[in-house]
Design a protein around this motif. Structure first.
Motif, PDB file in Angstrom:
ATOM      1  N   THR A  10       0.821  -1.213   0.000  1.00  0.00           N
ATOM      2  CA  THR A  10       0.000   0.000   0.000  1.00  0.00           C
ATOM      3  C   THR A  10       0.852   1.260   0.000  1.00  0.00           C
ATOM      4  O   THR A  10       0.564   2.220  -0.733  1.00  0.00           O
ATOM      5  N   ALA A  11       1.920   1.288   0.793  1.00  0.00           N
ATOM      6  CA  ALA A  11       2.783   2.475   0.830  1.00  0.00           C
ATOM      7  C   ALA A  11       3.414   2.725  -0.530  1.00  0.00           C
ATOM      8  O   ALA A  11       3.498   3.871  -1.004  1.00  0.00           O
ATOM      9  N   TRP A  37       0.717   4.051  -3.023  1.00  0.00           N
ATOM     10  CA  TRP A  37       0.392   5.466  -2.812  1.00  0.00           C
ATOM     11  C   TRP A  37       1.532   6.360  -3.322  1.00  0.00           C
ATOM     12  O   TRP A  37       1.300   7.400  -3.943  1.00  0.00           O
ATOM     13  N   ALA A  38       2.758   5.932  -3.082  1.00  0.00           N
ATOM     14  CA  ALA A  38       3.917   6.729  -3.505  1.00  0.00           C
ATOM     15  C   ALA A  38       4.203   6.593  -4.997  1.00  0.00           C
ATOM     16  O   ALA A  38       4.968   7.387  -5.556  1.00  0.00           O
ATOM     17  N   ARG A  91      -5.684   7.600  -6.478  1.00  0.00           N
ATOM     18  CA  ARG A  91      -5.524   8.044  -5.089  1.00  0.00           C
ATOM     19  C   ARG A  91      -6.766   8.815  -4.627  1.00  0.00           C
ATOM     20  O   ARG A  91      -7.237   8.648  -3.506  1.00  0.00           O
ATOM     21  N   PRO A 102       1.889  12.108  -2.119  1.00  0.00           N
ATOM     22  CA  PRO A 102       2.330  10.741  -2.415  1.00  0.00           C
ATOM     23  C   PRO A 102       3.378  10.194  -1.452  1.00  0.00           C
ATOM     24  O   PRO A 102       3.395   8.987  -1.183  1.00  0.00           O
ATOM     25  N   GLU A 103       4.255  11.055  -0.930  1.00  0.00           N
ATOM     26  CA  GLU A 103       5.296  10.572  -0.027  1.00  0.00           C
ATOM     27  C   GLU A 103       4.787  10.361   1.399  1.00  0.00           C
ATOM     28  O   GLU A 103       5.466   9.729   2.211  1.00  0.00           O
ATOM     29  N   THR A 124       2.867   8.284   3.258  1.00  0.00           N
ATOM     30  CA  THR A 124       2.212   6.989   3.056  1.00  0.00           C
ATOM     31  C   THR A 124       1.620   6.371   4.323  1.00  0.00           C
ATOM     32  O   THR A 124       0.659   5.604   4.238  1.00  0.00           O
ATOM     33  N   GLU A 125       2.163   6.658   5.488  1.00  0.00           N
ATOM     34  CA  GLU A 125       1.722   5.950   6.696  1.00  0.00           C
ATOM     35  C   GLU A 125       0.243   6.163   7.004  1.00  0.00           C
ATOM     36  O   GLU A 125      -0.454   5.198   7.367  1.00  0.00           O
ATOM     37  N   ARG A 130       7.617  -0.297   1.225  1.00  0.00           N
ATOM     38  CA  ARG A 130       7.223  -0.268  -0.184  1.00  0.00           C
ATOM     39  C   ARG A 130       7.725  -1.469  -0.983  1.00  0.00           C
ATOM     40  O   ARG A 130       7.500  -1.540  -2.192  1.00  0.00           O
TER      41      ARG A 130
END
Length: 686
Positions: free
Chosen positions: A561-562, A565-566, A587, A607-608, A610-611, A640
């Motif tokens: 998932t991280a 998203w990134a 997103r 995007p960075e 992620t948590e 990631r």
């Protein structure tokens, strides 16, 4: 006329002459593909005469299953045996547990011997004047997680064994890491730990390391053995020092990626040193006695695998191109030849070493499961059963009559691969299964279930139909071949009941209409992967997910998932800008769905960042009614790293990533514990 006959023959053989792609477009299978698959079935189709002969022979072969003296049924269903008999005749039966019964045959419409239903599952024996018949009486469905947990929900983790770090692993994760992670996960409330396949690969070829391309599924990959599960404390460390292996092992263990060509031979050196000391060291009398008993009890199947491993290594030394056993010296291509027997006798100690490796790995596996269960897990380990085996491997060599040659298992074009996939794997012949009373399939199930509380069947649609591609053809030029689904699922349910084990089916990709409902009726938990539970405008609300399925945020074939998203999975290849724009749109859809569930609020993270997204994704699946939630360790850690990128081989470091930190310490971080707390309460030391 011949094409019409060809399609008739293909249909009767279970080959579909048409298929529908993911867009709903109907395609016809080419005559060349139909002929190639029929040839693999042993049916020659060169001319109209041969086609007519094959059609006639097919009618006769329809009764070939009766010769196996084997049939399946369900509890509560009448039993129709594959032999003729009269109503009213008295028939003696021995149940699997040993109880003897006398029953009266029922009326039958087709003249086949028909018996009253069984009320106890098992492999029961019907005694008849012309020989016994085995009846595999299955329960109505598989054992489910709801059965094991009194209907209450629970969760588990999923991890790749090779990625787990533990002392003395030399750069390749072992069952020591599995046990350590399982112990900690149990304390934090987990009921299961799903692991990557542990099927045997090739000891003589460390560059062949994909866990889904096994040499055989009946035995284990000894590189994952944990010697400290068998040898006394400190003994393994002492052997490492005596052999001068410590420095190199520590260096390889520190790397972020596994160097299989270097780490595998090094680990084999350690295992071989332990084998020698087992025979020589006075302090190992107990372990030596246990191994000698295992050696004496080694099955013919195990001995065949051991011979294959030694012979494969020998032939590769003679000719590095002799990878496939069909490229070996001709006298060694038949496992029952006198030359193979002579080779085995001349290499007796090397074959015993191979049996030692399987004994050691099995003991390691069993101990890891015991630790998980003692920690309070309802299931413990969930094994992963690959869909097929390498045609070059141990199983295909030792059991040639059981497998299909000249065909590769794969998949038609779908969202994983626009060109389709051909995995280079073979599988059981449907005809061979019927003729053998399904013994190879039962053996495979039992091998996978021996040390676990559950099993994940990769590409479970393969129990019903498989996409088979002729050698040398593109993946698009394949065809669907039907398999005896009801028989195979009955056997799965029976072995699930006998082992008290849950069954999960990987049901992603293109599926026949109604197949997921069929799985649900079988008690096989399908997968509901968050990334796929959506349409063009929103994600499916978690409340609408199937309670009987297992809920996941991601799988080993998807970027975590991280990373999703990134956008870490978007390469600088063709149209990167278009892909980035599509990801931005996705997103937005995901964040909007999270907002509608009340799981997030405020501005969408960059995007960075992620948590917050990972945490919300975990809470999303936690809201589903799915009785079992399975969380990939990558999402638990919010990293990631993608274990495998489908459709690639050497382009990506597939099956090589190592997790940072010791396996037993991965879940210690407060943020990780908070994520797991969304799925269930901690269990504590218990």
């Amino acid at each position: 006329m011949s094409d019409d006959l060809l399609r008739q023959l293909a249909t009767r053989a279970g080959i579909s002459p048409e298929w529908t792609d993911q867009a709903g477009k109907l395609h016809s299978v080419s005559p060349g593909t139909l002929r190639a698959i029929l040839a693999a079935f042993g049916l020659e189709t060169h001319g109209e005469g041969e086609l007519r002969e094959a059609l006639a022979a097919g009618e006769q072969r329809a009764n070939a299953a009766a010769e196996a003296r084997f049939t399946t049924t369900r509890i509560g269903q009448i039993v129709v045996l594959p032999v003729r008999g009269e109503a009213g005749s008295r028939v003696e039966i021995t149940l699997e547990a040993g109880e003897r019964r006398l029953v009266v045959a029922l009326e039958s419409q087709n003249g086949m011997l028909t018996l009253p239903s069984f009320d106890i599952p098992g492999y029961h024996t019907v005694h008849l004047p012309d020989g016994d018949v085995t009846v595999a009486a299955a329960p109505e469905r598989c054992t489910t997680f709801a059965d094991l947990n009194d209907g209450r929900p629970g969760f588990g983790l999923a991890a790749q064994i090779y990625s787990l770090r533990s002392p003395h692993d030399g750069g390749i994760g072992t069952f020591a890491g599995v046990a350590a992670l399982g112990r900690k996960a149990a304390r934090l409330g987990a009921d299961a730990l799903a692991i990557s396949p542990v099927h045997a690969l090739y000891g003589a070829s460390p560059s062949h390391f994909s866990p889904y391309s096994p040499s055989t599924r009946l035995f284990y990959n000894p590189l994952h053995a944990d010697p400290e599960a068998v040898f006394p404390p400190g003994f393994v460390a002492a052997v490492i020092a005596e052999e001068g292996l410590g420095g190199t092992m520590e260096a390889l263990a520190a790397e972020p990626l596994i160097d299989w060509p270097l780490a595998s031979p090094l680990r084999q050196r350690l295992l071989h040193a332990l084998f020698r000391r087992l025979r020589e060291h006075d302090a190992l009398a107990t372990q030596r006695a246990a191994f000698e008993q295992a050696l004496a009890e080694a099955s013919p199947l195990l001995r065949s695998h051991a011979v294959f491993e030694v012979l494969h290594a020998s032939e590769l030394l003679r000719d590095p191109a002799a990878w496939h056993w069909r490229g070996w010296q001709e006298v060694y291509r038949d496992p029952d030849s006198v030359e193979v027997a002579a080779f085995a006798e001349a290499h007796a100690e090397e074959i015993e070493y191979q049996i030692f490796l399987q004994w050691l790995t099995g003991r390691s596996y069993g101990q890891a499961q015991q630790i998980c269960r003692e920690g309070g897990m309802k299931v413990g380990l969930i094994a992963d059963l690959a869909i097929g085996m390498d045609a070059s491997g141990s199983h295909a060599w030792s059991r040639q009559q059981e497998v299909l040659t000249g065909l590769s298992v794969g998949a038609p074009p779908d969202y994983y691969s626009a060109e389709g996939q051909s995995w280079g794997l073979t599988t059981f012949s449907p005809r061979g299964l019927a003729a053998s009373g399904y013994a190879p399939f039962i053996e495979t199930l039992r091998a996978s279930l021996r040390h676990v509380g559950g099993i994940r069947i990769d590409h479970v649609m393969g129990m019903s139909r498989l996409w088979l591609v002729p050698e040398g053809a593109s993946a698009v030029d394949g065809a669907y071949v039907a398999f005896p689904a009801e028989t195979m699922f009955r056997l799965i349910a029976l072995e699930s009941w006998r082992h008290r084990a849950v069954v999960i089916g990987e049901d992603l990709g293109i599926l026949p209409d109604g197949f997921r409902g069929y799985l649900r009726g079988q008690g096989v938990a399908g997968l509901r992967v968050l990334r796929f539970e959506r349409d063009d405008h929103s994600y499916i609300p978690p409340a609408d997910w199937d309670p009987a399925a297992a809920a996941l945020t991601t799988t080993h074939d998807l970027v975590p998932t991280a990373g999703w998203w990134a956008g870490s999975d978007i390469d600088d290849g063709e149209q990167p800008q278009a892909l980035q724009e599509q990801r931005a749109w996705d997103r937005g859809i995901f964040w909007g769905s999270l907002e509608r569930e009340g799981l997030v609020q405020g501005e969408r993270p960059a995007p960075e960042e992620t948590e917050p997204v990972v945490d919300a994704a975990i809470r999303y699946i936690a809201r589903s009614p799915c009785t079992l939630k399975l969380l990939a360790i990558e999402d638990a850690l919010a990293i990631r790293t993608q274990p495998n990128v489908p459709g690639t081989t050497t382009e990506k470091p597939n099956w090589r990533h190592r997790l940072e930190g010791e396996a037993g310490e991965l879940l210690d971080d407060a943020k990780v514990r908070e994520r797991l707390a969304h799925l269930g309460p901690e269990r504590g030391e218990g």
